[in-house]
Design an enzyme around this catalytic site. Sequence first.
Site, mmCIF file in Angstrom:
data_model
loop_
_atom_site.group_PDB
_atom_site.id
_atom_site.type_symbol
_atom_site.label_atom_id
_atom_site.label_comp_id
_atom_site.label_asym_id
_atom_site.label_seq_id
_atom_site.Cartn_x
_atom_site.Cartn_y
_atom_site.Cartn_z
ATOM 1 N N LYS A 1 -7.577 -11.441 1.824
ATOM 2 C CA LYS A 1 -6.865 -10.881 2.983
ATOM 3 C C LYS A 1 -7.190 -11.690 4.249
ATOM 4 O O LYS A 1 -6.326 -11.898 5.111
ATOM 5 C CB LYS A 1 -7.234 -9.410 3.160
ATOM 6 C CG LYS A 1 -6.690 -8.762 4.418
ATOM 7 C CD LYS A 1 -5.173 -8.612 4.422
ATOM 8 C CE LYS A 1 -4.686 -8.205 5.800
ATOM 9 N NZ LYS A 1 -3.349 -7.717 5.881
ATOM 10 N N LYS A 49 -9.552 -7.538 15.162
ATOM 11 C CA LYS A 49 -10.576 -7.088 14.204
ATOM 12 C C LYS A 49 -10.582 -8.019 12.989
ATOM 13 O O LYS A 49 -11.622 -8.469 12.520
ATOM 14 C CB LYS A 49 -10.250 -5.629 13.827
ATOM 15 C CG LYS A 49 -11.084 -4.976 12.773
ATOM 16 C CD LYS A 49 -10.432 -4.945 11.418
ATOM 17 C CE LYS A 49 -9.101 -4.250 11.347
ATOM 18 N NZ LYS A 49 -8.508 -4.243 10.022
HETATM 19 P P1 NAP Z 1 -3.014 2.583 12.631
HETATM 20 O O1 NAP Z 1 -1.562 2.829 12.716
HETATM 21 O O2 NAP Z 1 -3.817 2.423 13.882
HETATM 22 O O3 NAP Z 1 -3.656 3.747 11.728
HETATM 23 C C1 NAP Z 1 -5.042 3.828 11.558
HETATM 24 C C2 NAP Z 1 -5.363 5.015 10.671
HETATM 25 O O4 NAP Z 1 -6.789 5.062 10.480
HETATM 26 C C3 NAP Z 1 -4.965 6.355 11.289
HETATM 27 O O5 NAP Z 1 -4.589 7.245 10.263
HETATM 28 C C4 NAP Z 1 -6.276 6.794 11.942
HETATM 29 O O6 NAP Z 1 -6.358 8.190 12.132
HETATM 30 C C5 NAP Z 1 -7.261 6.343 10.886
HETATM 31 N N1 NAP Z 1 -8.613 6.211 11.419
HETATM 32 C C6 NAP Z 1 -9.068 5.270 12.285
HETATM 33 N N2 NAP Z 1 -10.378 5.438 12.524
HETATM 34 C C7 NAP Z 1 -10.769 6.504 11.790
HETATM 35 C C8 NAP Z 1 -12.010 7.164 11.595
HETATM 36 N N3 NAP Z 1 -13.130 6.749 12.211
HETATM 37 N N4 NAP Z 1 -12.046 8.217 10.756
HETATM 38 C C9 NAP Z 1 -10.921 8.649 10.124
HETATM 39 N N5 NAP Z 1 -9.714 8.061 10.259
HETATM 40 C C10 NAP Z 1 -9.642 7.003 11.078
HETATM 41 O O7 NAP Z 1 -3.342 1.248 11.782
HETATM 42 P P2 NAP Z 1 -2.491 0.560 10.611
HETATM 43 O O8 NAP Z 1 -1.636 -0.504 11.212
HETATM 44 O O9 NAP Z 1 -1.913 1.597 9.725
HETATM 45 O O10 NAP Z 1 -3.680 -0.216 9.851
HETATM 46 C C11 NAP Z 1 -4.515 0.426 8.887
HETATM 47 C C12 NAP Z 1 -5.238 -0.647 8.086
HETATM 48 O O11 NAP Z 1 -4.258 -1.481 7.417
HETATM 49 C C13 NAP Z 1 -6.084 -1.591 8.958
HETATM 50 O O12 NAP Z 1 -7.252 -1.956 8.296
HETATM 51 C C14 NAP Z 1 -5.165 -2.779 9.146
HETATM 52 O O13 NAP Z 1 -5.881 -3.977 9.420
HETATM 53 C C15 NAP Z 1 -4.454 -2.831 7.800
HETATM 54 N N6 NAP Z 1 -3.141 -3.501 7.794
HETATM 55 C C16 NAP Z 1 -2.201 -3.237 8.762
HETATM 56 C C17 NAP Z 1 -0.970 -3.913 8.709
HETATM 57 C C18 NAP Z 1 0.117 -3.686 9.734
HETATM 58 O O14 NAP Z 1 1.055 -4.505 9.783
HETATM 59 N N7 NAP Z 1 0.067 -2.636 10.519
HETATM 60 C C19 NAP Z 1 -0.701 -4.820 7.681
HETATM 61 C C20 NAP Z 1 -1.656 -5.024 6.705
HETATM 62 C C21 NAP Z 1 -2.874 -4.368 6.763
HETATM 63 P P3 NAP Z 1 -5.755 8.883 13.458
HETATM 64 O O15 NAP Z 1 -4.313 9.193 13.142
HETATM 65 O O16 NAP Z 1 -6.596 10.074 13.660
HETATM 66 O O17 NAP Z 1 -5.904 7.879 14.595
#
Ligand code: NAP
Length: 298
Positions: free
Chosen positions: A172, A240
């Site tokens: 990744k 990050k």
């Molecule tokens: P996001 O929209 O910011 O969602 C983050 C999620 O994590 C939310 O459900 C949040 O809960 C939860 N969370 C964060 N801190 C937490 C904690 N301490 N305890 C419990 N829950 C927690 O982020 P995302 O874009 O979906 O990304 C999620 C992961 O996928 C990351 O590792 C990111 O690098 C990876 N990713 C993202 C993409 C992309 O294009 N977006 C692509 C590939 C991989 P709340 O709702 O309470 O905030």
Amino acid sequence: MSEKIGFIGLGIMGRGMTHNLLKAGFDVTVWNRTISRAVEFSNAGAYVAATPAELAARCDIIFICVSDTPDVEAVVSGPDGILDGISAGKLVVDHSTISPKATREMATRVHGRGAAWLDAPVSGGSEGAAKGTLSIMIGGEAEHIDRARPYLEAMGKNIVHVGGQGAGQMVKLVNQILVVVNMLAVSEAMLFAEAGGLDLASTVKAVEKGAAGSWMLSMRGPQVMVRDWRPGFMIDLQQKDLRLALEAAEELGIPLIATSMVSHLYRTLQKQGLGKEGNHALIKALEHLAGIEVGKAA
Ligand code: NAP
């Protein structure tokens, strides 16, 4: 018979992935820190657990997609975490992008309970999560991947076993180096086209099917043209991943010159309070240096 599955983290990525699991007809339990985000899943037929521990006790396979390494640690080892509900024979599949080293440590703790762990980070953006076309790069043992495959296939199209525990997270980081350096190329090219008085839409159309084509150009170029900075992937999360890649490069003793340059450019945007914008807002750092703006707001 399908197994009972659980999904923790209903953010930009987890939302689409979980909807695809529900659409495929699986028995899904969800948990999200901010409970209001779970309502649409309850309406779609999911059971909403009160804690990660309850979810782990109810489910055979536990999928996670939260932000950063400490967040995965919180839902796994924190109070009412997965470790408080898990038992022998269960499987944890972590789709978050986190530290390969911490991944191996958490996997060891889960193995201590007789359960298994796959690190299975994803690529393909919010669009790939919504359409079920993600690329999933997996570290762990083949037998566990086979067990998770029916569920992974509801979320992704390119499911590749890349090695042992932690290898999924390392691949990744390779992906993220490619993403950001490509985004820098897209930004610089669009700025050059704008300065040269070219029509941006026809410029992208002319080059995107040739050797210069890329996902970032075709998916994020049009957003740049209309100055739509809504995130598929937020700058703060992108940073990050770059931190994880640069830390791993430090341990390996190799230079990542372009990656560290992009990280510094993103830092200037974070300083301006733009960390919640999409990673394609990278072009704003170059616009600042060039003294021109690309495209027009829709
Ligand atoms: P996001 O929209 O910011 O969602 C983050 C999620 O994590 C939310 O459900 C949040 O809960 C939860 N969370 C964060 N801190 C937490 C904690 N301490 N305890 C419990 N829950 C927690 O982020 P995302 O874009 O979906 O990304 C999620 C992961 O996928 C990351 O590792 C990111 O690098 C990876 N990713 C993202 C993409 C992309 O294009 N977006 C692509 C590939 C991989 P709340 O709702 O309470 O905030």
